[in-house]
Structures are given as C-alpha cells and as structure tokens.
Design a protein around this motif. Structure first.
Motif, PDB file in Angstrom:
ATOM      1  N   CYS A   9       0.830  -1.203   0.000  1.00  0.00           N
ATOM      2  CA  CYS A   9       0.000   0.000   0.000  1.00  0.00           C
ATOM      3  C   CYS A   9       0.866   1.256   0.000  1.00  0.00           C
ATOM      4  N   TRP A  10       1.903   1.275   0.857  1.00  0.00           N
ATOM      5  CA  TRP A  10       2.759   2.461   0.917  1.00  0.00           C
ATOM      6  C   TRP A  10       3.591   2.600  -0.342  1.00  0.00           C
ATOM      7  N   ARG A  11       3.943   1.490  -0.966  1.00  0.00           N
ATOM      8  CA  ARG A  11       4.658   1.564  -2.238  1.00  0.00           C
ATOM      9  C   ARG A  11       3.776   2.202  -3.306  1.00  0.00           C
ATOM     10  N   GLU A  12       2.503   1.838  -3.313  1.00  0.00           N
ATOM     11  CA  GLU A  12       1.570   2.442  -4.270  1.00  0.00           C
ATOM     12  C   GLU A  12       1.393   3.936  -3.991  1.00  0.00           C
ATOM     13  N   CYS A  13       1.348   4.294  -2.702  1.00  0.00           N
ATOM     14  CA  CYS A  13       1.257   5.706  -2.340  1.00  0.00           C
ATOM     15  C   CYS A  13       2.476   6.470  -2.845  1.00  0.00           C
ATOM     16  N   MET A  14       3.643   5.845  -2.707  1.00  0.00           N
ATOM     17  CA  MET A  14       4.868   6.501  -3.136  1.00  0.00           C
ATOM     18  C   MET A  14       4.886   6.688  -4.653  1.00  0.00           C
ATOM     19  N   ASP A  15       4.387   5.717  -5.382  1.00  0.00           N
ATOM     20  CA  ASP A  15       4.324   5.848  -6.840  1.00  0.00           C
ATOM     21  C   ASP A  15       3.478   7.053  -7.238  1.00  0.00           C
ATOM     22  N   VAL A  16       2.382   7.255  -6.538  1.00  0.00           N
ATOM     23  CA  VAL A  16       1.528   8.413  -6.813  1.00  0.00           C
ATOM     24  C   VAL A  16       2.256   9.700  -6.438  1.00  0.00           C
ATOM     25  N   ALA A  17       2.988   9.669  -5.314  1.00  0.00           N
ATOM     26  CA  ALA A  17       3.734  10.848  -4.876  1.00  0.00           C
ATOM     27  C   ALA A  17       4.788  11.252  -5.906  1.00  0.00           C
ATOM     28  N   GLU A  19       4.688  10.690  -9.113  1.00  0.00           N
ATOM     29  CA  GLU A  19       4.004  11.247 -10.287  1.00  0.00           C
ATOM     30  C   GLU A  19       3.547  12.673 -10.037  1.00  0.00           C
ATOM     31  N   VAL A  20       2.945  12.934  -8.901  1.00  0.00           N
ATOM     32  CA  VAL A  20       2.415  14.277  -8.642  1.00  0.00           C
ATOM     33  C   VAL A  20       3.541  15.262  -8.345  1.00  0.00           C
ATOM     34  N   ALA A  21       4.636  14.822  -7.731  1.00  0.00           N
ATOM     35  CA  ALA A  21       5.769  15.712  -7.480  1.00  0.00           C
ATOM     36  C   ALA A  21       6.398  16.169  -8.794  1.00  0.00           C
ATOM     37  N   CYS A  22       6.539  15.263  -9.726  1.00  0.00           N
ATOM     38  CA  CYS A  22       7.095  15.629 -11.036  1.00  0.00           C
ATOM     39  C   CYS A  22       6.154  16.574 -11.777  1.00  0.00           C
ATOM     40  N   GLN A  54      -1.061  27.500  -5.578  1.00  0.00           N
ATOM     41  CA  GLN A  54      -1.590  26.699  -6.687  1.00  0.00           C
ATOM     42  C   GLN A  54      -0.973  25.303  -6.715  1.00  0.00           C
ATOM     43  N   VAL A  55       0.335  25.231  -6.465  1.00  0.00           N
ATOM     44  CA  VAL A  55       1.008  23.936  -6.505  1.00  0.00           C
ATOM     45  C   VAL A  55       0.562  23.067  -5.333  1.00  0.00           C
ATOM     46  N   GLU A  56       0.400  23.670  -4.147  1.00  0.00           N
ATOM     47  CA  GLU A  56      -0.086  22.877  -3.013  1.00  0.00           C
ATOM     48  C   GLU A  56      -1.491  22.345  -3.290  1.00  0.00           C
ATOM     49  N   GLU A  57      -2.335  23.161  -3.869  1.00  0.00           N
ATOM     50  CA  GLU A  57      -3.694  22.715  -4.188  1.00  0.00           C
ATOM     51  C   GLU A  57      -3.651  21.565  -5.196  1.00  0.00           C
ATOM     52  N   LEU A  58      -2.776  21.655  -6.190  1.00  0.00           N
ATOM     53  CA  LEU A  58      -2.624  20.574  -7.164  1.00  0.00           C
ATOM     54  C   LEU A  58      -2.223  19.275  -6.472  1.00  0.00           C
ATOM     55  N   ILE A  59      -1.228  19.354  -5.589  1.00  0.00           N
ATOM     56  CA  ILE A  59      -0.729  18.142  -4.923  1.00  0.00           C
ATOM     57  C   ILE A  59      -1.791  17.552  -4.005  1.00  0.00           C
ATOM     58  N   ILE A  60      -2.366  18.377  -3.143  1.00  0.00           N
ATOM     59  CA  ILE A  60      -3.313  17.863  -2.156  1.00  0.00           C
ATOM     60  C   ILE A  60      -4.586  17.354  -2.821  1.00  0.00           C
ATOM     61  N   SER A  61      -5.085  18.064  -3.806  1.00  0.00           N
ATOM     62  CA  SER A  61      -6.322  17.614  -4.467  1.00  0.00           C
ATOM     63  C   SER A  61      -6.104  16.283  -5.184  1.00  0.00           C
ATOM     64  N   THR A  62      -4.929  16.117  -5.794  1.00  0.00           N
ATOM     65  CA  THR A  62      -4.616  14.856  -6.471  1.00  0.00           C
ATOM     66  C   THR A  62      -4.532  13.706  -5.471  1.00  0.00           C
ATOM     67  N   LEU A  63      -3.817  13.933  -4.372  1.00  0.00           N
ATOM     68  CA  LEU A  63      -3.653  12.884  -3.372  1.00  0.00           C
ATOM     69  C   LEU A  63      -4.957  12.591  -2.638  1.00  0.00           C
ATOM     70  N   ARG A  64      -5.714  13.630  -2.321  1.00  0.00           N
ATOM     71  CA  ARG A  64      -6.980  13.425  -1.608  1.00  0.00           C
ATOM     72  C   ARG A  64      -7.983  12.654  -2.469  1.00  0.00           C
ATOM     73  N   ASP A  65      -7.947  12.878  -3.767  1.00  0.00           N
ATOM     74  CA  ASP A  65      -8.836  12.145  -4.670  1.00  0.00           C
ATOM     75  C   ASP A  65      -8.535  10.648  -4.637  1.00  0.00           C
ATOM     76  N   LYS A  66      -7.257  10.303  -4.517  1.00  0.00           N
ATOM     77  CA  LYS A  66      -6.865   8.888  -4.512  1.00  0.00           C
ATOM     78  C   LYS A  66      -6.900   8.275  -3.118  1.00  0.00           C
ATOM     79  N   PHE A  67      -6.671   9.098  -2.095  1.00  0.00           N
ATOM     80  CA  PHE A  67      -6.584   8.605  -0.714  1.00  0.00           C
ATOM     81  C   PHE A  67      -7.439   9.490   0.200  1.00  0.00           C
ATOM     82  N   PRO A  68      -8.751   9.405   0.078  1.00  0.00           N
ATOM     83  CA  PRO A  68      -9.642  10.339   0.792  1.00  0.00           C
ATOM     84  C   PRO A  68      -9.598  10.226   2.310  1.00  0.00           C
TER      85      PRO A  68
END
Length: 287
Positions: A9-17, A19-22, A54-68
């Motif tokens: 699970c944490w590996r999958e979270c890291m993969d998303v991190a 992607e969104v960091a880049c 704007q960048v924080e909103e992009l990161i948090i909204s992306t992560l919250r959508d996948k990990f509510p």
C-alpha cells in the motif's frame, strides 16, 4: 493491516507521490518564467507566491482524490490557519515550493517536497528539484535514490575535512543573528572546509544524502522542510537528530543531519540554540 499488505500500500502511495511531485515541479518550472505575485506571511522574509498556493492545491487535491481517508499537512494550508498536528493516521507532509525566496529571484535551488508518515513514523519521501529535474526518493528499508541511482552519505568523521550546510531562518532580530553568526564562527574555527547556505532546506538535506556535504543544521525550519528529506538521508545511511542530540522531533523546528554519528555529535556540541515556536503549538503554528 499485515506488514506485506501495508508495504504494498505504501509503495503504491509513493508511486503516486512521485508522479504528482514531477507534475508539480513542471508547473513550478513554467511559473518561474513569469512575473510573480509575492506577499509575506509571518515575517518580511517569509515569502509566499500564488504559485505556492496553486502547486499545493494541485498536490493535495490529487492525493486526496486517490486517498480520501488520509490526512494532509501543507505549508500554505498551515499558513492559512489549519492545525499542524501529526496523528497516527496516514499523513502527507507537503512543501509545494521549498525555496520560495529562490523561486522569486529565479535562483536555481527550488524543490517540491512530499513526505509520508504512518503512526507518526516517516515511511517515504519524494523531492523534485524543479530547475534541473533531479528526483530524490526513498522508502523506509528500501534505500535512497537520485534519478533511480542509489545514493550514499559521506562517511567522513573529521570535521576539519567537512563541508557544512545551514539556513538562516525567518528570525532576523539582532539577538538571533548574533547567535546564528556565532554558531557559524564556531564551525569555521574548528576548522571546517566551509559553510554554505543555498536557500532550500530540502535540497541542502538531499546534498547530505548524496555525500556532497557532510552535515546540515538549522533552527526555524518546519516539518514540511524535513519530513521527506529525513527518510532520504536515513536510507542513504545518514543520521537525522534533534539539535539537543536526541531523536528527531518533526514539530520542533530544529535538526542536525550528517553522514556519521561522529559528525552529527560534533555539530550538536557546538550549537547555541535559537528558540522557535513548535509547528504543532496552538495558536500560531507559523511563528
């Protein structure tokens, strides 16, 4: 959750991190080319731009959508008044633009930093250097990497052969500056090879992880400045501790990082402390 299941699970979270960091880093790369709208937060030197938000909103909204169900600690949301509390729940600790002053001046030391903690323990960190596209990653127990290549700290124990990094911090009153300069004078007279300030805590810490410098210390940084980098340094074989010499406290706003225990302990013994209010204090998490 079983260990193997949680590891996956944490590996999958890291993969998303990653992607969104880049993706966030590319936004920063584009934003630096344009005129910036700049304001201040706690002090005249504590800058914020529209791009930070704007960048924080992009990161948090992306992560919250996948990990509510996960919790989020972000620099700009904390500045806006959200409580900066680390719980046992899976928690993302985010600095959308570390090195905002650098960003404003187009000085090329700017990063996106995403850390992840579970039960208050750091699990992984992702840091993207926005100007040159370098990606630093680490997951607990799995090593640290720069652009996919394993990295390792310097194993130098002799401070006379060390390059030491630090940052100034937000406080610029005469008493604080006297302590700050006094700490640098102690280290320079050790002697050391030198002391450097690059304006980005996260990238300075990544330089410790790669062995480009031997030690780093700072008073006045925040949990989002250290969370991702702490995992990276530890997985590169380094030490991350409190300036008192005790275990790292993410909310304490102080840190010593080094490649060896000997180097870290030497730095600890030289420092005169500078007082900052904790990140999780109430009220005033941005003091």
């Amino acid at each position: 959750m079983a260990t193997s299941e949680s590891d996956k699970c944490w590996r999958e979270c890291m993969d998303v991190a990653v992607e969104v960091a880049c993706r966030a880093g590319k936004v920063v790369q584009e934003a630096v080319k344009h005129e910036k709208s700049v304001s201040t937060k706690s002090t005249p030197t504590d800058l914020v731009t529209e791009a930070d938000q704007q960048v924080e909103e992009l990161i948090i909204s992306t992560l919250r959508d996948k990990f509510p169900s996960h919790r989020f600690i972000g620099e700009e949301s904390s500045a806006a008044g959200e409580k900066c509390i680390l719980t046992d729940n899976p928690s993302w600790i985010i600095d959308p633009i570390d090195g905002t002053c650098n960003f404003v001046h187009s000085f090329p030391m700017v990063a996106v930093s995403i850390g992840f903690a579970v039960k208050k323990e750091l699990e992984f960190g992702v840091i993207y250097h926005c100007f040159d596209g370098t990606l630093y990653t680490a997951r607990k127990g799995h090593g640290a990497f720069c652009n996919g290549v394993r990295i390792q700290v310097s194993k130098e124990k002799d401070v006379s052969k060390a390059l030491i990094l630090t940052e100034i911090g937000a406080k610029r009153d005469p008493a604080t500056l006297n302590i700050f300069s006094g700490n640098i004078m102690k280290l320079l007279s050790a002697p050391t090879h030198g002391v450097r300030i690059i304006g980005s805590s996260t990238l300075a810490l990544c330089l410790i992880a790669t062995g480009a410098a031997e030690a780093y210390y700072q008073y006045g940084l925040h949990c989002w400045d250290i969370a991702a980098a702490a995992v990276i340094i530890r997985e590169a074989g380094g030490i991350v501790i409190d300036t008192s010499g005790g275990p790292l406290d993410l909310m304490s706003r102080r840190v010593v990082a080094a490649g060896t225990h000997e180097m870290a302990n030497y730095i600890v013994q030289q420092l005169q402390p500078i007082s900052y209010e904790r990140d999780d204090s109430d009220p005033g998490v941005q003091k």
